[in-house]
Design an enzyme around this catalytic site. Structure first.
Site, PDB file in Angstrom:
ATOM      1  N   VAL A   1       0.912  -0.766   0.004  1.00  0.00           N
ATOM      2  CA  VAL A   1      -0.171  -0.057   0.059  1.00  0.00           C
ATOM      3  C   VAL A   1       0.869   0.864   0.008  1.00  0.00           C
ATOM      4  O   VAL A   1       0.548   2.205  -0.529  1.00  0.00           O
ATOM      5  CB  VAL A   1      -0.968   0.080   1.058  1.00  0.00           C
ATOM      6  CG1 VAL A   1      -1.766   1.601   1.106  1.00  0.00           C
ATOM      7  CG2 VAL A   1      -1.837  -0.943   0.987  1.00  0.00           C
ATOM      8  N   CYS A   2       1.733   1.120   0.588  1.00  0.00           N
ATOM      9  CA  CYS A   2       2.627   2.659   1.019  1.00  0.00           C
ATOM     10  C   CYS A   2       3.853   2.801  -0.758  1.00  0.00           C
ATOM     11  O   CYS A   2       3.137   3.690  -1.243  1.00  0.00           O
ATOM     12  CB  CYS A   2       3.694   2.218   2.036  1.00  0.00           C
ATOM     13  SG  CYS A   2       2.976   2.133   3.514  1.00  0.00           S
ATOM     14  N   ALA A   3       3.927   1.239  -1.016  1.00  0.00           N
ATOM     15  CA  ALA A   3       4.294   1.851  -2.259  1.00  0.00           C
ATOM     16  C   ALA A   3       3.423   2.348  -3.665  1.00  0.00           C
ATOM     17  O   ALA A   3       4.019   2.848  -4.182  1.00  0.00           O
ATOM     18  CB  ALA A   3       5.433   0.146  -2.824  1.00  0.00           C
TER      19      ALA A   3
END
Length: 168
Positions: A60-62
């Protein structure tokens, strides 16, 4: 004052409060990919999008870094700062491998005070010490014009809401 968000459905305490629209952005010093210190003041006269997240090495961060890299091409006089506790080496490796050149990655590893100042310090649970997922948009005069502390850390932020305030 603390806030509660969720990680995989479980409540997690976040220390302090995220800056609200209308407040003055707090100054900060973070670490760039070349290990130099970077301050809020270095972006004077530009709008700033702070994409704050736990670690670039999660899906999700990526995805948020990729999305903001794309959106950065659509907005004038704006820098997108992707902020996490990852070491600058990991941030550089990821952005280099992905061809992401429109965002600036910054690390909190020498300056965890940022997490407290921006109300994103996870205070308990398995991610204790990392940043909760949040977006803060700051205008040219360092006034906060939008903020979102994402309720479920494993979901992406509201990109359209952040973009809308920049296009208004």
């Amino acid at each position: 004052m603390s806030q509660t968000v969720h990680f995989q459905g479980n409540p997690v305490t976040v220390a302090n409060s995220i800056p609200q629209a209308g407040s003055k952005a707090q100054t900060f010093t973070l670490v760039a990919k070349d290990l130099s210190d970077v301050t809020l003041g270095q972006f004077a006269g530009k709008r700033k999008v702070l994409n704050i997240f736990p670690s670039i090495d999660t899906g999700v961060c990526a995805a948020s870094v990729r999305k903001f890299n794309q959106l950065a091409t659509e907005i004038d006089n704006t820098v997108v700062l992707c902020i996490s506790a990852d070491l600058p080496f990991a941030q550089s490796r990821f952005c280099g491998a992905e061809g992401l050149n429109n965002v600036i990655t910054l690390s909190t590893f020498r300056n965890a005070e940022f997490l407290q100042a921006y109300g994103v310090a996870i205070a308990d649970g398995p991610l204790k010490g990392l940043a909760a997922r949040a977006v803060v948009v700051i205008d040219e005069n360092d006034n906060v014009i939008f903020s979102q502390l994402v309720d479920e850390i494993t979901t992406e932020p509201d990109y359209e809401a952040a973009l809308a305030v920049l296009k208004a």
